[in-house]
Design a protein around this motif. Structure first.
Motif, PDB file in Angstrom:
ATOM      1  N   LYS A 113     -15.714 -69.240 -52.305  1.00 17.88           N
ATOM      2  CA  LYS A 113     -16.833 -68.949 -52.934  1.00 17.88           C
ATOM      3  C   LYS A 113     -16.868 -69.805 -54.196  1.00 17.88           C
ATOM      4  O   LYS A 113     -17.688 -69.413 -55.215  1.00 17.88           O
ATOM      5  N   ASN A 114     -16.590 -70.935 -54.224  1.00 14.75           N
ATOM      6  CA  ASN A 114     -16.593 -71.869 -55.487  1.00 14.75           C
ATOM      7  C   ASN A 114     -16.035 -73.277 -55.110  1.00 14.75           C
ATOM      8  O   ASN A 114     -14.811 -73.612 -54.650  1.00 14.75           O
ATOM      9  N   ALA A 115     -17.325 -74.014 -55.237  1.00 16.46           N
ATOM     10  CA  ALA A 115     -17.073 -75.330 -54.760  1.00 16.46           C
ATOM     11  C   ALA A 115     -15.998 -76.174 -55.402  1.00 16.46           C
ATOM     12  O   ALA A 115     -15.529 -77.275 -55.051  1.00 16.46           O
ATOM     13  N   SER A 116     -15.872 -75.791 -56.971  1.00 18.79           N
ATOM     14  CA  SER A 116     -15.254 -76.593 -57.733  1.00 18.79           C
ATOM     15  C   SER A 116     -13.732 -76.579 -57.343  1.00 18.79           C
ATOM     16  O   SER A 116     -12.703 -77.187 -57.777  1.00 18.79           O
ATOM     17  N   LEU A 117     -13.343 -75.427 -56.589  1.00 15.16           N
ATOM     18  CA  LEU A 117     -11.969 -75.027 -55.981  1.00 15.16           C
ATOM     19  C   LEU A 117     -11.510 -76.187 -54.886  1.00 15.16           C
ATOM     20  O   LEU A 117     -10.505 -75.911 -54.341  1.00 15.16           O
ATOM     21  N   ALA A 118     -12.447 -76.780 -54.373  1.00 13.94           N
ATOM     22  CA  ALA A 118     -12.259 -77.514 -53.055  1.00 13.94           C
ATOM     23  C   ALA A 118     -11.546 -78.672 -53.368  1.00 13.94           C
ATOM     24  O   ALA A 118     -10.326 -78.769 -52.520  1.00 13.94           O
ATOM     25  N   GLY A 119     -11.261 -79.350 -54.378  1.00  8.96           N
ATOM     26  CA  GLY A 119     -10.266 -80.207 -54.715  1.00  8.96           C
ATOM     27  C   GLY A 119      -8.788 -79.587 -54.699  1.00  8.96           C
ATOM     28  O   GLY A 119      -7.993 -80.226 -54.341  1.00  8.96           O
ATOM     29  N   THR A 120      -8.923 -78.614 -55.456  1.00 13.32           N
ATOM     30  CA  THR A 120      -7.557 -77.813 -55.545  1.00 13.32           C
ATOM     31  C   THR A 120      -7.109 -77.402 -54.347  1.00 13.32           C
ATOM     32  O   THR A 120      -5.915 -77.643 -53.958  1.00 13.32           O
ATOM     33  N   GLY A 125      -8.996 -85.443 -39.060  1.00 15.43           N
ATOM     34  CA  GLY A 125     -10.418 -85.657 -39.002  1.00 15.43           C
ATOM     35  C   GLY A 125     -11.314 -84.409 -39.432  1.00 15.43           C
ATOM     36  O   GLY A 125     -12.259 -84.354 -40.297  1.00 15.43           O
ATOM     37  N   CYS A 126     -10.690 -83.238 -38.957  1.00 11.76           N
ATOM     38  CA  CYS A 126     -11.371 -81.883 -39.362  1.00 11.76           C
ATOM     39  C   CYS A 126     -11.065 -81.651 -40.951  1.00 11.76           C
ATOM     40  O   CYS A 126     -11.790 -81.247 -41.483  1.00 11.76           O
ATOM     41  N   PHE A 127      -9.843 -81.915 -41.173  1.00  9.55           N
ATOM     42  CA  PHE A 127      -9.296 -81.349 -42.558  1.00  9.55           C
ATOM     43  C   PHE A 127     -10.154 -82.234 -43.795  1.00  9.55           C
ATOM     44  O   PHE A 127     -10.645 -81.627 -44.664  1.00  9.55           O
ATOM     45  N   TYR A 128      -9.901 -83.468 -43.409  1.00  6.45           N
ATOM     46  CA  TYR A 128     -10.672 -84.429 -44.518  1.00  6.45           C
ATOM     47  C   TYR A 128     -12.167 -84.303 -44.380  1.00  6.45           C
ATOM     48  O   TYR A 128     -12.779 -84.699 -45.351  1.00  6.45           O
ATOM     49  N   GLY A 129     -12.684 -84.294 -43.159  1.00  6.36           N
ATOM     50  CA  GLY A 129     -14.296 -84.499 -43.007  1.00  6.36           C
ATOM     51  C   GLY A 129     -14.750 -83.070 -43.264  1.00  6.36           C
ATOM     52  O   GLY A 129     -15.868 -82.846 -43.725  1.00  6.36           O
ATOM     53  N   MET A 130     -13.911 -81.946 -43.117  1.00  6.06           N
ATOM     54  CA  MET A 130     -14.654 -80.377 -43.225  1.00  6.06           C
ATOM     55  C   MET A 130     -13.670 -79.586 -44.086  1.00  6.06           C
ATOM     56  O   MET A 130     -14.378 -78.665 -44.419  1.00  6.06           O
ATOM     57  N   GLY A 131     -12.769 -80.036 -44.454  1.00  2.00           N
ATOM     58  CA  GLY A 131     -11.838 -79.276 -45.489  1.00  2.00           C
ATOM     59  C   GLY A 131     -12.705 -78.637 -46.894  1.00  2.00           C
ATOM     60  O   GLY A 131     -12.583 -77.654 -47.185  1.00  2.00           O
ATOM     61  N   PRO A 132     -13.242 -79.580 -47.621  1.00  3.26           N
ATOM     62  CA  PRO A 132     -13.788 -79.297 -48.756  1.00  3.26           C
ATOM     63  C   PRO A 132     -14.922 -78.198 -48.420  1.00  3.26           C
ATOM     64  O   PRO A 132     -14.986 -77.421 -49.300  1.00  3.26           O
ATOM     65  N   LEU A 133     -15.703 -78.613 -47.323  1.00  3.42           N
ATOM     66  CA  LEU A 133     -16.610 -77.458 -47.124  1.00  3.42           C
ATOM     67  C   LEU A 133     -16.142 -76.032 -46.831  1.00  3.42           C
ATOM     68  O   LEU A 133     -16.540 -75.033 -47.200  1.00  3.42           O
ATOM     69  N   PHE A 134     -15.181 -76.045 -45.919  1.00  2.00           N
ATOM     70  CA  PHE A 134     -14.251 -74.946 -45.599  1.00  2.00           C
ATOM     71  C   PHE A 134     -13.945 -74.183 -47.158  1.00  2.00           C
ATOM     72  O   PHE A 134     -14.060 -72.884 -47.103  1.00  2.00           O
ATOM     73  N   ALA A 135     -13.402 -74.934 -47.780  1.00  3.95           N
ATOM     74  CA  ALA A 135     -12.684 -74.503 -49.047  1.00  3.95           C
ATOM     75  C   ALA A 135     -14.000 -73.757 -49.974  1.00  3.95           C
ATOM     76  O   ALA A 135     -13.904 -72.907 -50.684  1.00  3.95           O
ATOM     77  N   ALA A 136     -14.944 -74.577 -50.009  1.00  2.33           N
ATOM     78  CA  ALA A 136     -16.109 -74.032 -50.758  1.00  2.33           C
ATOM     79  C   ALA A 136     -16.738 -72.790 -50.414  1.00  2.33           C
ATOM     80  O   ALA A 136     -17.117 -71.800 -50.945  1.00  2.33           O
ATOM     81  N   ALA A 137     -16.635 -72.405 -49.027  1.00  2.00           N
ATOM     82  CA  ALA A 137     -17.156 -71.248 -48.224  1.00  2.00           C
ATOM     83  C   ALA A 137     -16.212 -70.254 -48.333  1.00  2.00           C
ATOM     84  O   ALA A 137     -16.513 -69.035 -48.627  1.00  2.00           O
ATOM     85  N   ALA A 138     -14.860 -70.403 -48.087  1.00  2.00           N
ATOM     86  CA  ALA A 138     -13.856 -69.595 -48.131  1.00  2.00           C
ATOM     87  C   ALA A 138     -13.853 -69.173 -49.589  1.00  2.00           C
ATOM     88  O   ALA A 138     -13.391 -67.792 -50.008  1.00  2.00           O
ATOM     89  N   LEU A 166      -8.391 -67.294 -40.069  1.00  2.00           N
ATOM     90  CA  LEU A 166      -8.583 -66.072 -40.180  1.00  2.00           C
ATOM     91  C   LEU A 166      -8.429 -65.401 -41.648  1.00  2.00           C
ATOM     92  O   LEU A 166      -8.784 -64.269 -41.948  1.00  2.00           O
ATOM     93  N   SER A 167      -8.116 -66.334 -42.516  1.00  2.00           N
ATOM     94  CA  SER A 167      -8.002 -66.062 -43.910  1.00  2.00           C
ATOM     95  C   SER A 167      -9.263 -66.292 -44.814  1.00  2.00           C
ATOM     96  O   SER A 167      -9.244 -66.191 -45.965  1.00  2.00           O
ATOM     97  N   ILE A 168     -10.521 -66.532 -44.012  1.00  2.00           N
ATOM     98  CA  ILE A 168     -11.636 -66.952 -44.857  1.00  2.00           C
ATOM     99  C   ILE A 168     -12.292 -65.862 -45.684  1.00  2.00           C
ATOM    100  O   ILE A 168     -12.852 -66.171 -46.824  1.00  2.00           O
ATOM    101  N   ASN A 169     -11.929 -64.533 -45.410  1.00  2.00           N
ATOM    102  CA  ASN A 169     -12.442 -63.408 -46.125  1.00  2.00           C
ATOM    103  C   ASN A 169     -11.481 -62.829 -47.003  1.00  2.00           C
ATOM    104  O   ASN A 169     -11.587 -61.750 -47.636  1.00  2.00           O
ATOM    105  N   ARG A 170     -10.486 -63.464 -47.116  1.00  2.00           N
ATOM    106  CA  ARG A 170      -9.337 -62.913 -48.054  1.00  2.00           C
ATOM    107  C   ARG A 170      -9.286 -63.628 -49.475  1.00  2.00           C
ATOM    108  O   ARG A 170     -10.139 -64.252 -49.865  1.00  2.00           O
ATOM    109  N   GLY A 171      -8.369 -63.233 -50.341  1.00  2.00           N
ATOM    110  CA  GLY A 171      -8.411 -63.594 -51.727  1.00  2.00           C
ATOM    111  C   GLY A 171      -8.050 -65.265 -51.793  1.00  2.00           C
ATOM    112  O   GLY A 171      -7.602 -65.534 -50.998  1.00  2.00           O
ATOM    113  N   ALA A 172      -8.361 -65.784 -52.892  1.00  2.00           N
ATOM    114  CA  ALA A 172      -7.908 -67.302 -53.115  1.00  2.00           C
ATOM    115  C   ALA A 172      -6.542 -67.479 -52.906  1.00  2.00           C
ATOM    116  O   ALA A 172      -5.807 -68.770 -52.605  1.00  2.00           O
ATOM    117  N   GLY A 173      -5.643 -66.452 -53.710  1.00  2.00           N
ATOM    118  CA  GLY A 173      -4.099 -66.733 -53.594  1.00  2.00           C
ATOM    119  C   GLY A 173      -3.809 -66.818 -52.293  1.00  2.00           C
ATOM    120  O   GLY A 173      -2.990 -67.865 -52.082  1.00  2.00           O
TER     121      GLY A 173
END
Length: 382
Positions: A227-234, A212-225, A279-286
């Motif tokens: 810094k690019n919403a187009s990478l949320a699907g990736t 529930g958390c991953f599918y419901g909020m995962g794309p939003l986490f990815a967009a914030a972490a 804890l990795s939200i401010n780290r690099g994309a890789g």
């Protein structure tokens, strides 16, 4: 693996490709439309509220209508509920549509998983469930990656794929895979199933919170972490690819290690990787992508391992009931998870889904370690 499982696996691939497209494109589309992240999290809770309702009502409906008519009914509801998202409507309409979609997908999972467990040999059940989930997540990952590229077209493709599921109608017998006894106290011994399978239900609840958390909020986490919403699907696709790799390992060793070791290890690994992602939200994309893959490798193994244990401890005559109970536990977790994550302080909003997943799976692992795991039903006295 039984040849009779092949049509079911094709059906899963088609259905979950569509579901992966929807799971990623809808939150991103709602964000572009100006809907708040809190409301989108509530939509995720509504989806799993529908799963909860579908699990509760599914056994009775399948018993009354039979598998084939139930399958057509669920496909129609799922397609109609998701078609509603292309219409301009207020948020409450989308919330109701998510409830309908969740109820329909729960019924489809109940049909598919009951049939899968009915045709599986007892000594290969976890392996077949792992193969099922590998197909599940490969298809969903493909759908998520596609959705990140062209959301509007992807949504229409998803609806077409849902309709195509009807071609695999003959995967199901006219009656339920394991038809429950019509009456009698032992036929629907819910209390007995609760006593014999608390570990499986705990895993179902934790898996639901994670999903529930991953599918419901995962794309939003990815967009914030990222810094690019187009990478949320990736991000979503990478996590699911990790899930596939984890399932390959889980399917090959879980039958040998035993339920307690497998479930506790996977739960602890999920807790560790969830906290690491938070804890990795401010780290690099890789770094974030690597953590997403490790998270998926453990988190997506919870559902098939818990489902296999639930079916192992349940008598054959109660298999549909057992699967319904497991889906109810998953739906309850999926409904509660986003609500809890949504209630955390605003400063934690981005990390909230993975903090909740980590806490839930840590508690589940401690519960499993503290209790004996029931032996399969085939060696239990009735």
């Amino acid at each position: 693996m039984s040849r009779t499982a092949t049509p079911l696996l094709i059906l899963v691939a088609v259905l979950l490709t569509a579901n992966g497209i929807l799971a990623t494109s809808l939150p991103l589309g709602w964000t572009k439309d100006g809907i708040s992240p809190q409301t989108i999290a509530l939509f995720g809770a509504c989806l799993y509220g529908g799963v909860l309702f579908g699990g509760l009502a599914g056994q009775s409906l399948i018993t009354r209508l039979g598998c084939r008519r139930s399958f057509l009914f669920y496909i129609a509801i799922f397609g109609a509920a998701n078609a509603a998202f292309v219409l301009p409507a207020p948020p409450v309409f989308f919330a109701l549509a998510r409830v309908g979609a969740g109820a329909a997908i729960a019924g489809l999972y109940l049909l598919i998983e009951s049939r899968m467990n009915a045709i599986a040999a007892p000594d290969h059940r976890q392996r077949l469930l792992a193969v099922y989930m590998i197909v599940f997540y490969c298809a969903q990952a493909a759908g998520s990656a596609f959705a990140g590229l062209v959301p509007t077209i992807a949504l229409l493709v998803a609806l077409a794929l849902i309709v195509c599921c009807g071609f695999w109608l003959n995967s199901f017998p006219s009656r339920p895979a394991t038809r429950p006894v019509a009456c009698g106290r032992d036929a629907l011994d819910l209390a007995g199933l609760l006593r014999t399978s608390p570990a499986a239900l705990a895993i179902g609840l934790a898996a639901g919170i994670g999903l529930g958390c991953f599918y419901g909020m995962g794309p939003l986490f990815a967009a914030a972490a990222l810094k690019n919403a187009s990478l949320a699907g990736t991000f979503m696709a990478v996590a699911m690819i990790g899930g596939v790799l984890g399932l390959v390992l889980a399917g090959s060793v879980s039958d040998r290690l035993g339920a307690k070791v497998s479930l506790s290890t996977v739960s602890l690994a999920t807790a560790a990787t969830s906290f690491a992602l938070a804890l990795s939200i401010n780290r690099g994309a890789g770094s974030i992508m690597v953590m997403a893959m490790l998270f998926g490798a453990s988190a997506f193994s919870l559902y098939p391992l818990g489902s296999a244990l639930m079916n192992a401890v349940a008598p054959a005559a109660q298999r549909v009931t057992a699967n319904a109970m497991f889906i109810v536990a998953t739906g309850l977790g999926g409904m509660v998870g986003p609500l809890v994550a949504n209630s955390l302080p605003r400063a934690m909003a981005a990390q909230a889904p993975f903090l909740v997943i980590g806490a839930a799976t840590l508690i589940a692992s401690l519960f499993i370690l503290a209790r004996p795991v029931a032996m399969p039903a085939v060696v239990m006295k009735s």
